[in-house]
Design a protein around this motif. Structure first.
Motif, PDB file in Angstrom:
ATOM      1  N   UNK A  22      12.528  -5.886  -5.378  1.00  0.00           N
ATOM      2  CA  UNK A  22      13.857  -5.269  -5.299  1.00  0.00           C
ATOM      3  C   UNK A  22      14.223  -4.553  -6.594  1.00  0.00           C
ATOM      4  N   UNK A  23      13.627  -4.979  -7.714  1.00  0.00           N
ATOM      5  CA  UNK A  23      13.896  -4.290  -8.978  1.00  0.00           C
ATOM      6  C   UNK A  23      13.305  -2.880  -8.991  1.00  0.00           C
ATOM      7  N   UNK A  40       0.831  -1.208   0.000  1.00  0.00           N
ATOM      8  CA  UNK A  40       0.000   0.000   0.000  1.00  0.00           C
ATOM      9  C   UNK A  40       0.866   1.258   0.000  1.00  0.00           C
ATOM     10  N   UNK A  41       1.967   1.229   0.746  1.00  0.00           N
ATOM     11  CA  UNK A  41       2.842   2.400   0.821  1.00  0.00           C
ATOM     12  C   UNK A  41       3.950   2.415  -0.206  1.00  0.00           C
ATOM     13  N   UNK A  42       3.983   1.398  -1.098  1.00  0.00           N
ATOM     14  CA  UNK A  42       5.029   1.288  -2.124  1.00  0.00           C
ATOM     15  C   UNK A  42       6.420   1.314  -1.499  1.00  0.00           C
ATOM     16  N   UNK A  43       6.556   0.626  -0.374  1.00  0.00           N
ATOM     17  CA  UNK A  43       7.855   0.470   0.292  1.00  0.00           C
ATOM     18  C   UNK A  43       8.450  -0.850  -0.181  1.00  0.00           C
ATOM     19  N   UNK A  44       9.169  -0.788  -1.299  1.00  0.00           N
ATOM     20  CA  UNK A  44       9.540  -1.995  -2.025  1.00  0.00           C
ATOM     21  C   UNK A  44      10.573  -2.844  -1.274  1.00  0.00           C
ATOM     22  N   UNK A  68       7.596 -16.902  -4.089  1.00  0.00           N
ATOM     23  CA  UNK A  68       7.882 -15.738  -3.240  1.00  0.00           C
ATOM     24  C   UNK A  68       9.281 -15.180  -3.499  1.00  0.00           C
ATOM     25  N   UNK A  69      10.244 -16.042  -3.852  1.00  0.00           N
ATOM     26  CA  UNK A  69      11.550 -15.520  -4.270  1.00  0.00           C
ATOM     27  C   UNK A  69      11.388 -14.637  -5.508  1.00  0.00           C
ATOM     28  N   UNK A  70      10.566 -15.101  -6.455  1.00  0.00           N
ATOM     29  CA  UNK A  70      10.321 -14.330  -7.673  1.00  0.00           C
ATOM     30  C   UNK A  70       9.671 -12.979  -7.349  1.00  0.00           C
ATOM     31  N   UNK A  79      21.348  -3.843  -5.496  1.00  0.00           N
ATOM     32  CA  UNK A  79      21.983  -4.835  -6.368  1.00  0.00           C
ATOM     33  C   UNK A  79      22.314  -6.102  -5.592  1.00  0.00           C
ATOM     34  N   UNK A  80      22.831  -5.938  -4.368  1.00  0.00           N
ATOM     35  CA  UNK A  80      23.154  -7.105  -3.553  1.00  0.00           C
ATOM     36  C   UNK A  80      21.905  -7.915  -3.233  1.00  0.00           C
ATOM     37  N   UNK A  81      20.808  -7.228  -2.913  1.00  0.00           N
ATOM     38  CA  UNK A  81      19.552  -7.932  -2.635  1.00  0.00           C
ATOM     39  C   UNK A  81      19.090  -8.724  -3.848  1.00  0.00           C
ATOM     40  N   UNK A  82      19.182  -8.145  -5.028  1.00  0.00           N
ATOM     41  CA  UNK A  82      18.779  -8.854  -6.248  1.00  0.00           C
ATOM     42  C   UNK A  82      19.655 -10.087  -6.472  1.00  0.00           C
ATOM     43  N   UNK A  83      20.979  -9.908  -6.298  1.00  0.00           N
ATOM     44  CA  UNK A  83      21.880 -11.031  -6.508  1.00  0.00           C
ATOM     45  C   UNK A  83      21.610 -12.179  -5.555  1.00  0.00           C
ATOM     46  N   UNK A  84      21.351 -11.876  -4.285  1.00  0.00           N
ATOM     47  CA  UNK A  84      21.104 -12.932  -3.303  1.00  0.00           C
ATOM     48  C   UNK A  84      19.807 -13.673  -3.591  1.00  0.00           C
TER      49      UNK A  84
END
Length: 696
Positions: A141-142, A103-107, A133-135, A151-156
């Motif tokens: 994170x994108x 709702x708050x767009x806190x990605x 859920x990983x997807x 970037x680190x979050x996406x890689x993990x």
């Protein structure tokens, strides 16, 4: 009038969509954190009591107005429920966090909540939902701004997605996910995760029987170990050697594989540091000797030793493999009866540990050596094989559908966004057209008046330009004067003060004690003024505040300088495991100034002989302690001086607290506690599967 309308339109367009975030520190947050910590760590309390603390924490968190702080607390509460193995509480709280974050767009909060749910589902073996859920976490994170953290979050997340795909033999999908993660970690120079990706790619390509490519990945992983610390890299080095030896066996390079396993087992520390890996390597070497040289005696001895170690450790996961190898050797020696008994033991262990690969291999072996029950084992082999294939096929199809559905949702959202943009542009166009028409009619109505006033406006314009020119020259002269004063302050005043101090130091050699004492006091005052001017001049350079490298070295130099100039014995200790240079700039500069001001007060007022400085990290909280054995003072009497107020102000800038403990004759202890904040990722331990290894 037209100018006002245009300015109003620009302001509306520029402010559209902006967000501001204020993060206050409150007593409510402290209370919530205390309740969460109590629930998580107080194992002596009843479970219901611990859950009650979490319920109180949630009630208090819902009342916090700031979305970011509220979501952070609720996320910690959901993880605390997970730790208490309260799946209902975890799911409920996790869903609430997802709703608020969406709702708050806190990605970032949204992605982390999906990540928590994926880990929860994976622990219960629900792999397809975990992948979903990983997807979703990856898509969240994108949406974050592109920086090292996002970037680190996406890689993990990509790495975790690849591990799930590999589990269900979606090798091409797994290879793609882990390769994308590897590219990210190479850009970030995250050496530990680069090793993990190379290692996992070696496993994936090995599972596809592309052993040459697998060996190439393992060698790259081994090269990357050299960039890690000795403590972190030692176990990884053992695993890397085991994986290379296994791959050489897959290439049927038996002699090289045998030598590699023997080299690994020759390590004196392996058995103590990694006994499970030691047992795995022993069983693998026994298999190599059996396959290449038919060395039954040595192979049996190694396998028996491996069984003993596994029994001692309770390591049943690999015991099925060891018993399979042992049964194969007994079969080759013609001891069919014992071979059947050992194989049946291995079969039960494979079932218990859900090791489908060795389950199938042992069924295949029993089909050949137990002629009486060959049909039963053959049917069991066929049924299990088909069940596994169907599950893997179904799961791969689910993975594909999840990716497809997610992409379709993204496309629909993009289409809606484009539609909204088009309607917004149409509305803006109509508004601009209306404004243009209004301006045209207004200009026509006032055209005659404008012509009449044209000459007067031209004259006013000339006067205005002249005023601007004069003001520009005035500002230029003022800036030049500022620069001159700054240079004079640094070059001339400091030089004069230094000359006066040196001259008075020479005069101080006279034998008049009163004059010497007065001159010494004046010299000290001049030195303080000199140091204060130098400090102000240096701190005017903003870059020195924003980039503070070699933090610990700077503190050590500060302590050594004060020790040499004052004669006070100073001691400085700190945690070696903390990445001090990765700390936030505010923490480093304010901590440095607190140490500097505190030691200065000890030298001037405390009359101390020793000063101790310590910097520690525990549970995410940095604790800075400065202690002296001086005369002390009564902290409850009188007003705090400007120095102590400055120390308190600096602690508050770091969202921390400052406590002064002192008494007359008892010395003074200053303790500063602040939350640790970093400028980049600092905890590599959250990546799953860091210590993956192959079994022969």
């Amino acid at each position: 009038m037209k100018n006002k309308l245009l300015i109003l339109l620009l302001v509306l367009l520029c402010t559209c969509g902006k967000q501001t975030t204020v993060v206050p520190v409150s007593k409510e947050s402290e209370q919530i954190n205390a309740w969460i910590d109590t629930s998580r760590d107080s194992t002596h309390l009843p479970l219901e009591t611990r859950k009650g603390f979490l319920s109180q924490s949630a009630d208090l968190a819902y009342g916090i107005a700031n979305d970011t702080i509220r979501l952070d607390h609720l996320s910690r509460i959901s993880l605390a429920y997970k730790r208490l193995e309260d799946s209902v509480g975890f799911r409920k709280m996790n869903q609430r966090v997802l709703e608020l974050a969406s709702r708050g767009k806190l990605y970032k909060a949204e992605g982390e909540s999906h990540w928590d749910m994926a880990s929860f589902l994976k622990s219960y073996g629900v792999m397809d939902s975990a992948f979903y859920h990983y997807q979703k976490a990856y898509k969240s994170f994108q949406q974050l701004p592109l920086d090292s953290t996002s970037l680190s979050l996406r890689g993990r997340i990509l790495y975790n997605m690849g591990s799930r795909q590999d589990f269900f033999k979606d090798y091409l999908g797994a290879e793609k996910s882990v390769t994308e993660a590897l590219k990210i970690f190479i850009d970030l120079e995250d050496n530990l995760r680069i090793y993990n990706c190379h290692n996992y790619l070696g496993m994936i390509t090995g599972n596809m029987e592309n052993y040459d490519k697998s060996l190439e990945y393992y060698k790259k992983a081994g090269e990357n170990i050299k960039k890690l610390s000795k403590e972190d890299g030692q176990i990884l080095l053992y695993q890397n050697k085991n994986n290379i030896a296994h791959t050489l066996l897959g290439l049927k390079k038996y002699d090289e594989s045998e030598n590699a396993y023997k080299e690994l087992l020759s390590s004196k520390e392996l058995k103590n540091k990694a006994p499970e890996l030691y047992a795995i390597a022993m069983a693998s070497l026994a298999n190599v000797l059996f396959m290449s040289k038919s060395d039954y005696d040595e192979s049996k001895k190694l396998l028996l030793d491996a069984m003993a170690i596994n029994n001692q450790l309770g390591f049943s996961e690999d015991q099925a493999r060891v018993k399979q190898f042992y049964a194969e050797i007994l079969t080759a020696q013609g001891d069919t009866l014992n071979a059947k008994n050992v194989a049946k033991e291995g079969l039960e262990l494979a079932k218990a540990s859900s090791n489908n690969f060795h389950h199938l291999e042992i069924l295949r072996l029993l089909t050949h050596i137990d002629s009486e029950n060959a049909v039963t084992y053959s049917d069991a082999f066929y049924n299990l094989s088909e069940t596994i294939k169907e599950e893997e096929r179904t799961t791969r199809d689910k993975f594909a559908r999840i990716r497809l559905e997610t992409d379709e949702v993204i496309q629909r959202n993009e289409a809606l966004t484009r539609g909204k943009l088009i309607w917004t542009l149409v509305a803006i166009g109509l508004l601009l057209s209306a404004i243009a028409l209004y301006i045209i009619f207004t200009q026509r109505a006032s055209n005659n008046k404008l012509k009449f006033e044209q000459k007067q406006q031209e004259a006013n314009k000339e006067i205005y330009n002249l005023m601007l020119s004069q003001r520009g020259k005035f500002e230029e002269g003022k800036n030049l004067e500022k620069k001159r004063v700054s240079e004079e302050l640094h070059d001339s005043v400091l030089g004069d003060l230094l000359s006066i101090r040196m001259f008075m130091g020479v005069l101080n050699e006279q034998n008049d004690e009163s004059a010497m004492e007065q001159r010494a006091q004046m010299i000290e005052k001049l030195r303080e003024v000199e140091e204060e001017i130098r400090t102000i001049s240096h701190e005017m350079n903003k870059a020195s505040y924003e980039k503070f490298y070699n933090f610990i070295v700077s503190l050590e130099e500060l302590v050594e300088t004060i020790e040499a100039s004052s004669g006070i014995e100073c001691s400085f200790t700190y945690d070696d495991d903390v990445e001090w240079d990765a700390l936030d700039g505010d923490i480093k500069i304010n901590s440095y100034r607190i140490v500097q001001e505190s030691l200065k007060n000890s030298v001037k007022h405390a009359q101390c002989n020793q000063a101790l400085i310590a910097f520690k990290l525990s549970d995410g909280i940095l604790t800075l302690t400065i202690q002296d054995d001086g005369v002390g003072f009564d902290v409850n009497k009188g007003r705090n001086g400007i120095g102590l107020r400055n120390l308190t102000s600096r602690a508050e800038k770091m969202n921390g607290t400052l406590h002064v403990d002192s008494g007359k004759g008892n010395g003074t202890t200053i303790t500063v506690q602040m939350p640790a904040k970093y400028i980049g990722p600092q905890n590599p331990s959250d990546m799953e599967g860091q210590m993956q290894m192959q079994n022969a």
